[in-house]
Design an enzyme around this catalytic site. Structure first.
Site, PDB file in Angstrom:
ATOM      1  NE  ARG A 144      -3.814   0.131   1.999  1.00 36.67           N
ATOM      2  CZ  ARG A 144      -5.262   0.488   2.866  1.00 36.67           C
ATOM      3  NH1 ARG A 144      -4.759   1.247   3.343  1.00 36.67           N
ATOM      4  NH2 ARG A 144      -6.201  -0.353   1.921  1.00 36.67           N
ATOM      5  CG  HIS A 198      -8.812   0.305  -2.424  1.00 37.30           C
ATOM      6  ND1 HIS A 198      -7.839  -1.029  -2.217  1.00 37.30           N
ATOM      7  CD2 HIS A 198      -8.937   0.306  -1.291  1.00 37.30           C
ATOM      8  CE1 HIS A 198      -7.836  -1.417  -1.200  1.00 37.30           C
ATOM      9  NE2 HIS A 198      -9.027  -0.587   0.126  1.00 37.30           N
ATOM     10  CD  GLN A 225     -13.156  -2.132  -0.384  1.00 36.24           C
ATOM     11  OE1 GLN A 225     -11.943  -2.008   0.386  1.00 36.24           O
ATOM     12  NE2 GLN A 225     -13.958  -2.440   0.014  1.00 36.24           N
ATOM     13  CG  ASP A 266     -13.680   6.078  -0.163  1.00 37.72           C
ATOM     14  OD1 ASP A 266     -13.995   5.983   0.245  1.00 37.72           O
ATOM     15  OD2 ASP A 266     -12.935   6.251  -0.704  1.00 37.72           O
ATOM     16  CB  CYS A 326     -13.707   1.166   1.026  1.00 35.78           C
ATOM     17  SG  CYS A 326     -13.541   2.675   0.929  1.00 35.78           S
ATOM     18  NE  ARG A 348     -10.711  -5.788   0.720  1.00 38.29           N
ATOM     19  CZ  ARG A 348      -9.495  -4.495   1.398  1.00 38.29           C
ATOM     20  NH1 ARG A 348      -9.995  -3.282   1.772  1.00 38.29           N
ATOM     21  NH2 ARG A 348      -8.012  -4.339   0.872  1.00 38.29           N
TER      22      ARG A 348
HETATM   23  N1   CP Z   1     -11.033  -0.135   3.074  1.00 39.14           N
HETATM   24  C1   CP Z   1      -9.995  -0.171   2.762  1.00 39.14           C
HETATM   25  O1   CP Z   1      -8.970  -0.031   2.110  1.00 39.14           O
HETATM   26  O2   CP Z   1      -9.757  -0.312   4.792  1.00 39.14           O
HETATM   27  P1   CP Z   1      -8.459  -0.172   5.289  1.00 39.14           P
HETATM   28  O3   CP Z   1      -7.621   1.703   4.482  1.00 39.14           O
HETATM   29  O4   CP Z   1      -8.293  -0.091   6.724  1.00 39.14           O
HETATM   30  O5   CP Z   1      -7.637  -1.000   5.237  1.00 39.14           O
HETATM   31  N1  NVA Z   2     -10.510   6.422  -0.465  1.00 38.55           N
HETATM   32  C1  NVA Z   2      -9.952   6.374   0.856  1.00 38.55           C
HETATM   33  C2  NVA Z   2      -9.812   5.064   0.084  1.00 38.55           C
HETATM   34  C3  NVA Z   2      -9.307   4.288   1.346  1.00 38.55           C
HETATM   35  C4  NVA Z   2      -9.388   2.824   1.656  1.00 38.55           C
HETATM   36  C5  NVA Z   2      -7.953   6.629   0.292  1.00 38.55           C
HETATM   37  O1  NVA Z   2      -7.811   6.667  -0.150  1.00 38.55           O
HETATM   38  O2  NVA Z   2      -7.343   6.856   1.935  1.00 38.55           O
END
Ligand code: CP
Ligand code: NVA
Length: 308
Positions: A107, A134, A137, A225, A266, A294
């Protein structure tokens, strides 16, 4: 090498195989304590590196638990702890990690970091979120939709709010899996037009509609989101809230969608900003199944990556 970098870079047949495997593995585990291993142990003897340059609850825990259920072991690494945070290149990090581990999930911020990791690693790399997409997700989201309502092909998904990284992966999935998607939000926060055009070229009806009430008309699934993502400057917070307030998913908006429509987010959510608690906790919401899935979707992604 089966890297899982994005939904639009993975063939529809492979996506379908991953989704089917995920559902079968979920069914096979029904009612079992989370800590018990699966009957088959395809990751036995495998070591998986989980690298986080941004915070995470779901991605971190679901990957860690998933690897263990599959019989493997994990190493959770924060970007700041690695030499990566102190000037070592991604390419060199990828080459070195590949000598120790069998699979890398990362990530990160810039998509280029993920791409450099994949180019130079000699083991599969999984995208655990970048500023741009992502995919893990949305595999869980599609799995969740199909679990509740059957095939997603031909359905209408409405994304309300910021055309961000999660929205991008939904648009990728629309093109690959044959569903339609309407984006509703302010023009300044539109999704990437390149992604929209690519999905349209694959036959998906991607619509941009500024009026949220019109957008959700006939929706099978409504998704939103956070209004401010992890990579967005905090200084943009107030402006984004002002721009996005009209795109809140609330009971009035859900009432314009189909009666049996689902609601997804998400998570993490900012309750009563992008979605009201009444929607999140209401009859359309499948957010907890979405979070659970997930785990199952990513286990199937890891198996696909490793051919295991
Ligand atoms: N939805 C998601 O990816 O959550 P986290 O940021 O907690 O991993
Ligand atoms: N759009 C959000 C998703 C988190 C899972 C971010 O990138 O912070």
């Amino acid at each position: 090498m089966n890297h899982f970098l994005d939904i639009n870079k993975t063939s529809p047949a492979d996506l379908r195989q991953i989704l089917d495997t995920a559902q079968a593995m979920k069914t096979a585990r029904h009612g079992r304590p989370k800590g018990t291993p699966d009957d088959d142990q395809p990751l036995k003897g495998h070591m998986v590196a989980l690298i986080f340059e941004k915070p995470s609850t779901r991605t971190r825990v679901s990957f860690d638990v998933g690897v263990r259920q599959l019989g493997g072991e994990t190493m959770v690494l924060s970007g700041a702890d690695l030499q990566l945070g102190h000037g070592e290149t991604i390419a060199d990090t990828a080459r070195v990690l590949s000598r120790y581990v069998d699979l890398i999930m990362i990530r990160t911020f810039e998509e280029q970091t993920l791409l450099d990791m994949a180019e130079h690693a000699t083991v599969p790399v999984i995208n655990g979120l970048t500023n741009r997409s992502h995919p893990c997700q949305i595999m869980a989201d599609v799995m969740t939709y199909e679990e509740h309502r059957g095939p997603i092909a031909g359905k209408k998904v409405v994304w309300s709010g910021d055309g961000n990284n999660v929205c991008a992966s939904f648009i990728h999935a629309a093109g690959q899996l044959g569903f339609d998607l309407t984006f509703t939000g302010p023009e300044t926060l539109d999704p990437e037009m390149g992604f929209v055009q690519e999905a349209r070229a694959k036959g998906s009806n991607i619509v941009i509609e500024r009026d949220p009430a019109k957008a959700v008309n006939g929706a099978d699934l409504v998704v939103t989101d956070t209004w401010v993502s992890m990579h967005d400057p905090q200084s943009a917070r107030e402006r984004r809230h002002n721009q996005l307030r009209g795109y809140q998913v609330n009971d009035a908006l859900m009432a314009q969608a189909k009666g049996d429509s689902l609601f997804m987010h998400c998570l993490p959510a900012h309750r009563d900003d992008e979605a009201t608690s009444s929607v999140m906790d209401g009859p359309h919401s499948v957010i907890w199944d979405e979070a659970e899935n997930r785990l199952h979707a990513q286990k199937a992604i890891m198996r696909w990556c490793l051919g295991a």
